[in-house]
Design a protein around this motif. Structure first.
Motif, PDB file in Angstrom:
ATOM      1  N   UNK A   1       0.815  -1.201   0.000  1.00 43.11           N
ATOM      2  CA  UNK A   1       0.000   0.000   0.000  1.00 43.11           C
ATOM      3  C   UNK A   1       0.859   1.267   0.000  1.00 43.11           C
ATOM      4  N   UNK A   2       0.170   2.413  -0.172  1.00 37.17           N
ATOM      5  CA  UNK A   2       0.828   3.707  -0.145  1.00 37.17           C
ATOM      6  C   UNK A   2       0.114   4.565   0.898  1.00 37.17           C
ATOM      7  N   UNK A   3       0.874   5.298   1.683  1.00 32.98           N
ATOM      8  CA  UNK A   3       0.261   6.213   2.651  1.00 32.98           C
ATOM      9  C   UNK A   3       0.877   7.599   2.478  1.00 32.98           C
ATOM     10  N   UNK A   4       0.008   8.595   2.249  1.00 31.01           N
ATOM     11  CA  UNK A   4       0.486   9.978   2.116  1.00 31.01           C
ATOM     12  C   UNK A   4       0.208  10.695   3.433  1.00 31.01           C
ATOM     13  N   UNK A   5       1.263  11.231   4.040  1.00 29.69           N
ATOM     14  CA  UNK A   5       1.100  11.930   5.317  1.00 29.69           C
ATOM     15  C   UNK A   5       1.137  13.433   5.065  1.00 29.69           C
ATOM     16  N   UNK A   6       0.119  14.108   5.537  1.00 34.51           N
ATOM     17  CA  UNK A   6       0.045  15.559   5.323  1.00 34.51           C
ATOM     18  C   UNK A   6       0.603  16.298   6.548  1.00 34.51           C
TER      19      UNK A   6
END
Length: 953
Positions: free
Chosen positions: A948-953
């Motif tokens: 999976x991919x996780x984008x952290x803002x």
RNA sequence: GCCCCGGUGGCCCAACUGGCAGAGGCAGCGGUCUCAAACACCGUACGGUGUGGGUUCGAAUCCCACCCGGGGCACCA
């Protein structure tokens, strides 16, 4: 048998003729069972002996010994809870045969024991007759389940050709002693040689040749691993027999029958299992058993390291056992068990009356009551004093029933500041509590008191590491240290150097009480001569057959008649008891031993007899034993050998498994076996539970007759309470496999039991759930056979790519799951594949054949039938289990879930070869991602390749 | 009291040991077949993982405390 069952499927005229119904299943199943019998399909070859077939051994592949804990053949027959483990081992065995293993798998019967004897007492029918009838019924029920046992290897412990060897093993144990120096059992003749040669001093110090024959025999007999002993035993008047410690429950009753048990001194056969205590603990490390069972065995053996300490007293030295010799400076009184042999000698005349009263009160109490830890402490002073060897202080000697004669030395040094029991006792009788450790500040804070060495303020004893105080004399000083282990070793060294004691080890394990005053068991191969000396019956005169009689009952007594005496049924058979034999000294008259062995005897070695069941020269051919059970040092250097997989319930955690390990080790020491342990890997299956219902009187009612209504459960118009319990006759909630065969067939039952959960989990039986597996088999059948014509509909066209990929993934998963005994998940994968095939226009042979092969271990009958219909002429039993094509297990593309701050917001599909940077680029280019981000700045992007991919803002 | 297991849709159970909570079965709901039903078949809905904290980008999964269920041991010096 329930006739109103909602599960019966009436086969109406509209049911297609060739549908897979319970009737058709029954037909298929019985047909293949006959085929397997007739063809000897499950005959397993041995490397040597009567079952030898070296060619087949070589052809079958690497050996694998799969074993079930063998059953007692109960008169009630099986219910569906019993075969859970058997189905598991059968599936595993069949899977392994298809994976190229030579599998030994069979079943025998542990048929001596109380129920058959009690039934015989009631009916007057000989227990052998009931036992044989029960075995026949159980064989029928198990055969109908399609278990792939080698029938040639089945045994019963009651068969004279079997118990001949049980008696032989007893005589081996009788003729052995334990050599502590070599840490192994040796033949008793070698001990005699050592004495005769003067290499070993006799107990009295006199020359061996100067002793009489009877004196010599007494010395020898004191060393045997099976010996007669006048010792406190568990006398159970209700059963009319003595029983082993392991057979007494925590509340002091017999585990069979639940009668009161009393401690009595009696002359009984014992097995010196305590000699093996260390090895029985240490070798647990070599076994693949569950932590729970390992800890139960460890606990039962109960090894404690500590020291014996000698205290001078008016009656001479008194030795105590302690695990905390480091606390000797705090020993402010001594306590003896009321039964301690020195009590009379230390009691002063002033205290004699009080002591006598207390002892008789303690003696009258049951062990249960004495061992209730919540009871307030009682005790009485003997009036005299012992000398603390480290302080020189005179400390009072008390007797109290919280000290048990059966553990350690039956005497303790009381250290009230460091032992809660001693603390309570000291408070009760105003005895001094000197502090010898300074507990940490937190301990005082926890109890809300100011730190102080004045123990008057302490609410309880302090146990643990802490700096020692007041712990020095002119030759030893502990005050500089704060570690218990260090304190223990320092004090132990001091005790030894000053002859005040020595380091030692004690065990909770007691020797195994081995004789029973019953009829239905193995007679002892022992006779007594006119001097009362025991002689073993030579091997060539075995078996000592159980004599015929029509009076099977031991004399039983009122269950609470503690002072009755046992009387074996064999005692009454005077013609049998008196016997003329030539044991080497010419024909003489002997008296037979009239005890029988406990039921555990037969199960201590049955797995060995499965290996070589017909051998009349030895109990097992060493070559055959080495092949099936020899150590697999090729797998790991410390492999102990033994059965590859042993499946059974946890209820045998202590009894059977401890006894069997003990016998196995004796036989190993004497050179009869190559394996050190009987069971390398143990797997504990769960139980099948079922709802049970009680009426207002608390009596169980027939579970099948209970209806569920909005107001609760109702039986016969009366409200009932639902309870939970193991399935069984006593709870009136048993479901018989015969009902299931009738309604669905054995394959459905097998599948349901394996699918309902992991093999090691207990789970509730739900008859209404069984239909799910039945439907699955119907769909499977329909995918390959036309329901109206019976014609095979499988086509030879190649499978489409999707189907092919699913097939290979299924193969891969099923192999893994079956190998790990996770049949529930293997079944789910197979149902998934079959459901997929159902949606296709036609079933391709390319899928049908591997699917049938994969199902063969689980549902062998319908698999054989389909395999044959697919055009094969040989049994499916030895066909190779399918192999997955690795190329078909990987995807070309991977769909990545895209999380933004941990929440899934989108999905992107990228090539399987894409690296993290490419995945990140593809993610950030995804329109949906751009939309959700809406220009927000990104702190970090985490890419887990393939996941999976996780984008952290 | 101490030591082990285990708590996931209404029920039985999965979840690659930290990565999309759902594979499979039962029951439910809708439909096909049927005069009607049963059987069978097709299609569907359902919960955020016992509770409360913590670690982490991210927890059913790891840590802490507690609750519930099952098992074992229990005055063992």
């Amino acid at each position: 048998m329930s006739d109103q069952s909602s599960n019966d499927q009436p086969v109406s005229s509209e049911t297609p003729e060739y549908r897979y119904t319970s009737v058709m299943a029954g037909d298929i199943e019985t047909r293949w069972q006959e085929y397997w019998d007739a063809e000897g399909t499950f005959a397993t070859p041995n490397p040597a002996g009567s079952l030898a077939d070296p060619t087949a051994v070589a052809a079958r592949g690497e050996k694998l010994f799969v074993l079930d804990m063998f059953p007692y053949p109960s008169g009630a027959g099986l219910h569906v809870g019993h075969p859970l483990g058997y189905i598991g081992t059968d599936v595993y065995s069949r899977f392994q045969r298809m994976s190229g293993r030579n599998v030994l798998y069979t079943m025998g019967f542990d048929a001596f024991g109380l129920p058959a004897e009690q039934y015989a007492v009631q009916t007057g029918q000989h227990p052998a007759i009931t036992t044989n009838a029960n075995i026949a019924n159980m064989r029928r029920q198990l055969r109908r389940l399609g278990l792939s046992h080698d029938p040639r290897r089945s045994i019963s412990t009651t068969d004279p050709e079997y118990y001949r060897w049980t008696q032989w093993i007893f005589s081996q144990i009788f003729n052995s002693w334990y050599d502590r120096d070599q840490a192994r059992a040796r033949p008793i003749s070698e001990l005699e040689d050592l004495y005769a040669a003067g290499a070993r001093p006799t107990p009295g110090g006199r020359a061996w040749s100067a002793l009489s024959r009877i004196e010599q025999r007494q010395i020898i007999d004191d060393h045997r691993l099976a010996y007669l002993s006048e010792a406190p035993v568990n006398w159970c008047p209700g059963l009319g027999t003595v029983v082993a410690n392991e057979e007494v429950t925590a509340d002091g009753r017999s585990d069979r029958g639940n009668y009161p048990v009393f401690k009595r001194r009696m002359r009984q056969w014992m097995m010196r299992i305590t000699s093996y205590a260390d090895r029985l603990i240490d070798d647990l490390d070599l076994l693949e058993w569950s932590p729970a069972i390992i800890s139960m065995q460890r606990n039962w053996i109960g090894r404690s390291h500590g020291a014996n300490v000698h205290f001078d007293s008016p009656a001479g030295p008194i030795t105590v056992f302690t695990t905390r010799p480091d606390t000797l400076f705090g020993a402010s009184f001594m306590v003896l068990a009321p039964e301690h042999p020195l009590v009379d000698a230390v009691t002063t005349s002033d205290q004699a009356a009080a002591v006598a009263t207390y002892r008789s009160e303690a003696g009258a109490k049951k062990d249960v009551d004495r061992q209730d830890a919540t009871r307030t402490k009682t005790g009485v002073s003997t009036g005299s004093f012992a000398t603390n060897p480290v302080t020189g202080t005179e400390i009072p000697i008390w007797i109290a029933d919280y000290v048990l004669m059966g553990y350690g030395t039956g005497a303790i040094m009381a250290v009230p500041c460091g032992d809660q029991r001693d603390f309570e006792f000291a408070r009760m009788f105003d005895l001094p509590i000197p502090a010898i450790q300074n507990p940490p500040a937190e301990w005082f804070a926890e109890h809300g008191i100011e730190p102080s060495l004045d123990t008057a303020a302490w609410p309880e004893a302090y146990v643990g590491n802490a700096p020692y105080v007041n712990s020095s004399n002119s030759s030893v000083d502990l005050n500089t240290i704060s570690d218990v282990a260090e304190g223990v070793s320092k004090m132990t060294a001091w005790l030894e150097a000053n002859s005040h004691g020595n380091g030692t080890i004690t065990y909770k394990l007691r020797d195994w009480l081995f004789s029973r005053q019953r009829y239905w068991g193995e007679p002892f191969p022992i006779v007594y001569d006119s001097d009362g000396i025991a002689h073993v019956i030579p091997a060539e005169m075995l078996p000592v057959a159980l004599p015929e009689t029509d009076s099977f009952a031991p004399r039983t007594f009122a269950a609470d008649d503690e002072f009755s005496d046992p009387e074996s049924p064999l005692d009454r058979l005077t013609d049998w008891v008196e016997v003329e034999l030539d044991l080497g000294d010419g024909l003489q008259t002997y008296r037979r031993d009239t005890n029988v062995m406990p039921q555990w005897a037969g199960s201590c070695w049955y797995e060995l007899r499965y290996l070589d069941p017909h051998n009349d020269q030895v109990f097992v051919d060493p070559e055959v034993e080495r092949y099936w059970m020899g150590p697999r040092t090729d797998q790991r250097p410390d492999h102990p050998g033994g059965v590859d997989l042993y499946v059974g319930g946890v209820e045998h955690a202590v009894l059977h498994l401890l006894y069997a390990r003990f016998w196995h080790k004796v036989l190993y020491d004497l050179g009869h076996l190559s394996s050190k342990e009987p069971y390398t890997r143990l797997f504990n299956q769960g139980y099948i539970l079922a709802d049970a219902y009680t009426d207002e009187r608390g009596m169980y009612v027939e579970a099948t007759e209970v209806a569920s209504t909005p107001d609760g459960f109702v039986h016969d118009g009366q409200p009932v309470t639902r309870e939970w319990g193991k399935m069984g006759k006593s709870l009136k909630n048993a479901v018989s496999p015969d009902e299931m065969y009738e309604a669905y067939g054995a394959d459905t039952l097998r599948l349901y039991e394996m699918a309902m959960g992991p093999l090691d989990a207990s789970r509730p039986w739900e008859t209404r759930d069984v239909v799910g597996m039945y439907r699955f088999l119907q769909r499977l059948w329909r995918n390959m056979v036309d329901e109206s014509t019976g014609a095979v509909t499988v086509v030879d066209a190649p499978a489409d790519p999707n189907t092919r990929q699913l097939l290979h993934r299924t193969i891969d998963a099923v192999r893994t799951e079956m190998d790990a005994l996770r049949f529930n998940t293997a079944i789910a994968k197979l149902i998934e594949l079959n459901n997929h095939v159902t949606r296709l226009n036609a079933t391709c042979r390319e899928v049908a054949e591997p699917m049938v092969l994969m199902l063969a271990p689980l549902v062998p009958h319908v698999a054989e039938e389909l395999w044959q219909r697919l055009g094969h002429t040989e049994t499916i039993t030895y066909e190779a289990f399918p192999n997955a094509d690795p190329a078909l297990l990987v995807d070309d593309t991977v769909e990545y879930p895209v999380q933004i701050n941990g929440k899934v917001r989108s999905r992107v599909t990228v090539s399987a070869e894409a690296d993290a940077a490419a995945v990140e680029a593809a993610t950030l280019a995804d329109p949906r991602v751009i939309e959700v981000l809406d220009g927000a700045s990104i702190r970090k992007v985490i890419v887990v390749p393939g996941r999976m991919v996780n984008i952290v803002l």
